[in-house]
Design a protein around this motif. Structure first.
Motif, PDB file in Angstrom:
ATOM      1  N   GLY A  97       0.787  -1.236   0.000  1.00 38.91           N
ATOM      2  CA  GLY A  97       0.000   0.000   0.000  1.00 38.91           C
ATOM      3  C   GLY A  97       0.814   1.279   0.000  1.00 38.91           C
ATOM      4  N   LYS A  98       2.068   1.206  -0.488  1.00 37.58           N
ATOM      5  CA  LYS A  98       2.877   2.426  -0.534  1.00 37.58           C
ATOM      6  C   LYS A  98       2.402   3.264  -1.732  1.00 37.58           C
ATOM      7  CE  LYS A  98       5.456   1.273   2.909  1.00 37.58           C
ATOM      8  NZ  LYS A  98       5.445   1.996   4.168  1.00 37.58           N
ATOM      9  N   PRO A  99       2.206   4.562  -1.529  1.00 34.81           N
ATOM     10  CA  PRO A  99       1.593   5.365  -2.590  1.00 34.81           C
ATOM     11  C   PRO A  99       2.498   5.596  -3.812  1.00 34.81           C
ATOM     12  CG  PRO A  99       2.110   6.738  -0.683  1.00 34.81           C
ATOM     13  CD  PRO A  99       2.419   5.322  -0.287  1.00 34.81           C
ATOM     14  N   VAL A 100       3.801   5.698  -3.584  1.00 37.05           N
ATOM     15  CA  VAL A 100       4.716   5.982  -4.713  1.00 37.05           C
ATOM     16  C   VAL A 100       5.826   4.939  -4.712  1.00 37.05           C
ATOM     17  CG1 VAL A 100       6.185   7.704  -5.810  1.00 37.05           C
ATOM     18  CG2 VAL A 100       4.258   8.447  -4.410  1.00 37.05           C
ATOM     19  N   VAL A 101       5.883   4.158  -5.784  1.00 30.91           N
ATOM     20  CA  VAL A 101       6.865   3.071  -5.862  1.00 30.91           C
ATOM     21  C   VAL A 101       7.631   3.197  -7.189  1.00 30.91           C
ATOM     22  CG1 VAL A 101       7.158   0.557  -5.882  1.00 30.91           C
ATOM     23  CG2 VAL A 101       5.313   1.582  -4.544  1.00 30.91           C
ATOM     24  N   PRO A 102       8.957   3.326  -7.129  1.00 38.15           N
ATOM     25  CA  PRO A 102       9.720   3.418  -8.379  1.00 38.15           C
ATOM     26  C   PRO A 102       9.726   2.079  -9.118  1.00 38.15           C
ATOM     27  CG  PRO A 102      11.220   3.240  -6.517  1.00 38.15           C
ATOM     28  CD  PRO A 102       9.834   3.314  -5.941  1.00 38.15           C
ATOM     29  N   MET A 103      10.073   2.124 -10.396  1.00 41.20           N
ATOM     30  CA  MET A 103      10.147   0.866 -11.156  1.00 41.20           C
ATOM     31  C   MET A 103      11.391   0.071 -10.747  1.00 41.20           C
ATOM     32  SD  MET A 103      10.556   0.511 -15.275  1.00 41.20           S
ATOM     33  CE  MET A 103       8.897   0.541 -15.841  1.00 41.20           C
ATOM     34  N   ALA A 104      12.468   0.797 -10.463  1.00 48.89           N
ATOM     35  CA  ALA A 104      13.723   0.128 -10.077  1.00 48.89           C
ATOM     36  C   ALA A 104      14.511   1.066  -9.180  1.00 48.89           C
ATOM     37  CB  ALA A 104      14.527  -0.216 -11.328  1.00 48.89           C
ATOM     38  N   TYR A 105      15.533   0.522  -8.514  1.00 50.89           N
ATOM     39  CA  TYR A 105      16.395   1.405  -7.732  1.00 50.89           C
ATOM     40  C   TYR A 105      17.811   0.866  -7.675  1.00 50.89           C
ATOM     41  CZ  TYR A 105      16.052  -1.642  -3.529  1.00 50.89           C
ATOM     42  OH  TYR A 105      16.107  -2.677  -2.651  1.00 50.89           O
TER      43      TYR A 105
END
Ligand SMILES: O=C(O)[C@H](O)[C@H](O)COP(=O)(O)O
Length: 268
Positions: A251-259
């Motif tokens: 439920g995290k609102p902002v998730v990057p595609m990769a890191y």
């Protein structure tokens, strides 16, 4: 639910696949390329590697303490070649900002002149707040009185913090906060994650959003900017503000595609 981001540090094959998906990389600056005047190890080589693969690189900062010409100088000095694509300057008349006559303590005469309106220019239609290393009570008082008289309240950005020298310092949002407290409303923010900024960049550089990737250290500005802008990808780095705990879990609102741990890890 957004899938968990792929961790690319040390994953040669994953890095290659990731890079191959994009023609354009939009780079946040503070916390990604450098922290204050400290250039991160591997930044120059990574940008060079991407350029050698024919990728277009665009630098997208919220930091308003420097003009584009100043950024060009900073990039040059750090060994990062860049062009300033400034076709025409905006020709917007302005006052305040870096005016040296405002770099002093407020006086009783200032209080009187501001209250009476004689210290205010009647042609001012907007107050624009940005990161200001010389913020003081006099500037805040003038800004407040322009706002009271109906000036539009704008912000270059509202970042809570600024990464510098490996630590966090007050950001542009902390500069506009006293005014927010006084007028009881938020400014219209024009920098990341505002899509006004994305539209401006797209208009200038003419790229296909699906083939572009935003690289940044902040979830609430850079990564959100890329996701809401419909870019093909977002890549977070851990050398600035956000930590991986912010996107791990449900439920995290902002998730990057990769890191990656740091930008230089893209060299594989
Ligand atoms: O407070 C600010 O203005 C920001 O912290 C700062 O300017 C961020 O710059 P960026 O990370 O977008 O290069």
């Amino acid at each position: 639910m957004a899938p968990l981001p792929k961790y690319l540090t040390g994953d040669k094959e994953g890095i290659k696949k990731f890079i191959d998906q994009f023609d354009v990389f939009l780079f946040d600056c503070d916390g990604v390329l450098w922290s204050g005047d400290h250039l991160f190890e591997g930044t120059v080589d990574t940008l060079e590697m991407l350029r050698s693969k024919g990728k277009q690189l665009v630098f997208v900062t919220n930091n308003s303490t420097k003009s584009r010409a100043d950024y060009k100088k900073k990039l040059d000095a750090m060994g990062i070649p860049a062009k300033v694509h400034e076709l025409t300057s905006a020709h917007i008349p302005h006052l305040g900002g870096t005016d040296p006559t405002l770099l002093r303590a407020i006086t009783p005469a200032d209080h009187a002149a501001i209250a009476a309106g004689t210290a205010l220019d009647p042609s001012v239609g907007a107050v624009l707040c940005g990161l200001d290393f010389h913020l003081n009570y006099l500037k805040l008082s003038l800004a407040y009185h322009y706002l009271r008289r109906g000036a539009v309240f704008l912000a270059t950005n509202t970042d809570s913090s600024l990464p510098s020298a490996g630590a966090l310092f007050p950001g542009a949002g902390a500069v506009s906060a006293p005014l927010v407290k006084m007028v009881g409303r938020e400014p219209l923010s024009l920098g990341k994650p505002s899509q006004a900024m994305m539209d401006a960049i797209e208009g200038k550089f003419r790229f296909e959003r699906a083939r572009a990737c935003m690289v940044g250290d902040r979830l609430d500005t850079d990564i959100r900017f890329g996701i809401e802008g419909g870019l093909g990808g977002t890549l977070a780095v851990l050398t600035g503000v956000s930590r991986k705990e912010e996107w791990e879990g449900e439920g995290k609102p902002v998730v990057p595609m990769a890191y990656v741990d740091k930008l230089g890890d893209l060299r594989g």
